[in-house]
Design a protein around this motif. Structure first.
Motif, short mmCIF file in Angstrom:
data_model
loop_
_atom_site.label_atom_id
_atom_site.label_comp_id
_atom_site.label_asym_id
_atom_site.label_seq_id
_atom_site.Cartn_x
_atom_site.Cartn_y
_atom_site.Cartn_z
N GLY A 160 -3.35 18.89 -8.43
CA GLY A 160 -3.25 17.45 -8.93
C GLY A 160 -2.08 16.82 -8.46
O GLY A 160 -1.26 17.43 -7.38
N GLY A 161 -1.74 15.65 -8.74
CA GLY A 161 -0.60 14.91 -8.29
C GLY A 161 -0.71 13.36 -8.53
O GLY A 161 -1.92 12.95 -9.16
N ARG A 162 0.19 12.59 -8.15
CA ARG A 162 0.25 11.18 -8.40
C ARG A 162 0.18 10.06 -7.26
O ARG A 162 0.84 10.65 -6.46
CB ARG A 162 1.37 10.62 -9.30
CG ARG A 162 1.42 11.32 -10.92
CD ARG A 162 2.65 10.93 -11.71
NE ARG A 162 2.52 11.39 -13.07
CZ ARG A 162 3.49 10.83 -14.04
NH1 ARG A 162 4.61 10.29 -13.59
NH2 ARG A 162 3.34 11.22 -15.05
N VAL A 163 -0.06 9.14 -7.58
CA VAL A 163 0.13 7.96 -6.57
C VAL A 163 0.48 7.06 -7.12
O VAL A 163 0.02 6.38 -7.97
CB VAL A 163 -1.41 7.79 -5.69
CG1 VAL A 163 -1.03 6.63 -4.61
CG2 VAL A 163 -2.17 8.83 -5.40
N ASN A 164 1.75 6.46 -6.68
CA ASN A 164 2.52 5.38 -7.47
C ASN A 164 2.76 4.24 -6.68
O ASN A 164 3.72 4.39 -5.49
CB ASN A 164 3.85 6.09 -8.09
CG ASN A 164 4.54 4.86 -8.76
OD1 ASN A 164 3.86 4.13 -9.15
ND2 ASN A 164 5.81 5.42 -8.92
N LEU A 165 1.89 3.16 -6.57
CA LEU A 165 2.39 1.94 -6.14
C LEU A 165 3.24 1.13 -6.87
O LEU A 165 2.88 0.44 -7.74
CB LEU A 165 1.01 1.19 -5.80
CG LEU A 165 1.25 -0.10 -4.94
CD1 LEU A 165 1.75 0.11 -3.58
CD2 LEU A 165 -0.27 -0.81 -4.81
N GLU A 166 4.61 1.36 -6.48
CA GLU A 166 5.70 0.97 -7.35
C GLU A 166 5.49 -0.71 -7.46
O GLU A 166 5.37 -1.40 -6.90
CB GLU A 166 7.06 1.12 -6.72
CG GLU A 166 7.76 2.17 -7.30
CD GLU A 166 9.12 2.43 -6.78
OE1 GLU A 166 10.06 1.72 -7.12
OE2 GLU A 166 9.27 3.16 -5.86
N GLU A 167 5.69 -1.07 -8.98
CA GLU A 167 5.62 -2.20 -9.58
C GLU A 167 4.20 -2.68 -9.83
O GLU A 167 4.12 -3.73 -10.25
CB GLU A 167 6.50 -3.01 -8.81
CG GLU A 167 8.09 -2.61 -8.34
CD GLU A 167 8.57 -3.08 -7.28
OE1 GLU A 167 7.91 -3.96 -6.42
OE2 GLU A 167 9.68 -3.01 -7.18
N ARG A 184 0.79 -1.14 -0.11
CA ARG A 184 0.07 0.01 -0.03
C ARG A 184 0.98 1.29 0.20
O ARG A 184 2.03 1.23 0.51
CB ARG A 184 -0.98 -0.03 1.21
CG ARG A 184 -0.25 0.08 2.61
CD ARG A 184 -1.29 0.22 3.50
NE ARG A 184 -2.05 -1.05 3.77
CZ ARG A 184 -1.98 -1.87 4.69
NH1 ARG A 184 -0.75 -2.14 5.34
NH2 ARG A 184 -2.59 -3.03 4.74
N VAL A 185 0.27 2.26 -0.44
CA VAL A 185 1.01 3.47 -0.50
C VAL A 185 -0.14 4.72 -0.11
O VAL A 185 -1.28 4.65 -0.65
CB VAL A 185 1.61 3.82 -1.84
CG1 VAL A 185 0.91 4.07 -3.00
CG2 VAL A 185 2.44 4.93 -1.68
N THR A 186 0.58 5.82 0.33
CA THR A 186 -0.32 7.03 0.65
C THR A 186 0.21 8.31 0.21
O THR A 186 1.32 8.43 0.27
CB THR A 186 -0.87 7.10 2.32
OG1 THR A 186 -1.31 5.95 2.69
CG2 THR A 186 -1.59 8.26 2.51
N ALA A 187 -0.57 9.11 -0.61
CA ALA A 187 -0.22 10.39 -0.93
C ALA A 187 -1.04 11.45 -0.71
O ALA A 187 -2.30 11.07 -0.57
CB ALA A 187 0.23 10.22 -2.46
N LYS A 188 -0.45 12.64 -0.54
CA LYS A 188 -1.55 13.81 -0.64
C LYS A 188 -1.65 14.58 -1.76
O LYS A 188 -0.67 14.99 -2.29
CB LYS A 188 -0.93 14.86 0.58
CG LYS A 188 -1.12 14.10 1.91
CD LYS A 188 -0.54 15.20 3.07
CE LYS A 188 -0.66 14.81 4.33
NZ LYS A 188 -2.00 14.15 4.92
N PRO A 240 -5.81 14.96 -12.01
CA PRO A 240 -5.72 16.15 -12.70
C PRO A 240 -5.90 17.39 -11.65
O PRO A 240 -6.47 17.23 -10.70
CB PRO A 240 -6.50 16.13 -14.01
CG PRO A 240 -7.66 15.24 -13.59
CD PRO A 240 -7.05 14.21 -12.61
N ALA A 241 -5.51 18.74 -12.23
CA ALA A 241 -5.82 19.80 -11.44
C ALA A 241 -7.44 19.77 -11.21
O ALA A 241 -8.30 19.35 -12.30
CB ALA A 241 -5.52 20.99 -12.11
N LYS A 242 -7.81 20.08 -10.08
CA LYS A 242 -9.32 20.37 -9.89
C LYS A 242 -10.13 18.99 -9.31
O LYS A 242 -11.33 19.03 -9.22
CB LYS A 242 -9.92 21.06 -10.79
CG LYS A 242 -9.41 22.75 -11.07
CD LYS A 242 -10.52 23.52 -11.83
CE LYS A 242 -9.92 24.81 -12.15
NZ LYS A 242 -10.60 25.42 -13.22
N ALA A 243 -9.20 18.05 -9.30
CA ALA A 243 -9.90 16.74 -8.89
C ALA A 243 -10.33 16.69 -7.63
O ALA A 243 -11.35 16.03 -7.22
CB ALA A 243 -8.96 15.45 -9.00
#
Length: 287
Positions: free
Chosen positions: A145-152, A136-140, A159-162
């Motif tokens: 906008g931004g990314r959540v990357n659960l590697e592998e 699992r991974v957590t991101a703000k 996107p912006a305004k999500a």
């Protein structure tokens, strides 16, 4: 029952460029220790395949799953699966119609898996061994906008305004028997033996989001087509039917990932803990 396809608003060609840098170095993580691997069957012939694999931590709990490659009720050829010389699945189990069978298994640092198939069916089986180690991974995610990357495993881009305020987003890998039951109720083929859960807390994203899921080489080289599918509680295309897996328009990229645009209504507060919004997705194979 055939699953209903859902259209997207993003252009898949743009998604390919969007994810190119993010997934180019991906490989499977420690939760997946073997497979998913196809073991073919040839009608009227018996064949035995032995493969070797290793694990780093033998103290973890492991389970092996076997899926039928058939999309009918005829089942597959009779066969056996042995791990380190011990019978795990018998001919009676594999010879009957099934979609997925799962059992716990004890592994060593070096392991042999032997699969023997014989019978009248040409349908393959798909074997996977996973550990129960949490992934699992957590991101703000800010309003920009931004990314959540659960590697592998997977990369999700908001996107912006999500979100109108900074939102904590969690992504995890699960292999839930209850989810498999929902999948089997209306699916017609095999899938990744796990699902990806994207939890956005007390609100769903206000826009569609871009998703890329890493697929195994065995899926790409098989005779099947890969599609992302999502568990949807309220589908606007089928308002009278609730809580089933539906196909999402998706495309196979050049970076080892299948990519799509995930509609906002895939997120439901029926799936997350304590009424939080969550999307449940996986990769399905269609012959």
């Amino acid at each position: 029952m055939i699953m209903r396809k859902i259209s997207n608003t993003f252009v898949l060609a743009a998604l390919s460029l969007y994810f190119c840098n993010g997934l180019i170095s991906c490989a499977y993580g420690h939760s997946l220790v073997f497979g998913p691997e196809f073991f073919p069957s040839e009608s009227g012939k018996s064949q035995r395949v032995v493969k070797r694999f290793s694990v780093h931590d033998v103290n973890q709990k492991f389970f092996v799953s076997v899926q039928s490659g058939s999309d009918s009720e005829k089942g597959v050829s009779r066969g056996t699966i042995n791990i380190n010389g011990k019978l795990v699945f018998s001919p009676d189990e594999i010879g009957k119609p099934f979609k997925m069978l799962t059992k716990p298994v004890t592994l060593q640092k070096q392991n042999d898996i032997s699969v023997e198939m014989a019978g009248e069916s040409d349908s393959p089986i798909i074997v996977t061994i996973m550990s129960l180690k949490a992934q699992r991974v957590t991101a703000k995610i800010s309003p920009l906008g931004g990314r959540v990357n659960l590697e592998e495993y997977a990369l999700v881009t908001f996107p912006a305004k999500a979100f109108d305020i900074t939102q904590e987003v969690r992504m995890s890998i699960n292999a839930s028997p209850a989810t498999q039951d929902i999948f089997e109720a209306n699916a017609t083929g095999p899938r990744l033996p796990y699902e990806i859960r994207i939890n956005t807390g007390n609100k769903a994203p206000a826009t569609d989001i871009a998703v890329a899921i890493k697929y195994p080489d065995s899926f790409f080289s098989s005779d099947y087509q890969m599609h992302i599918c999502a568990r949807i509680y309220d589908n606007p295309d089928t308002p009278d039917v609730q809580d089933r897996f539906c196909l999402i328009d998706s495309g196979v990229g050049h970076t080892g990932a299948i990519i799509t645009s995930l509609p906002t209504y895939v997120f439901s507060n029926h799936y997350g803990k304590n009424g939080t919004y969550e999307a449940i997705i996986t990769v399905m194979l269609i012959h």
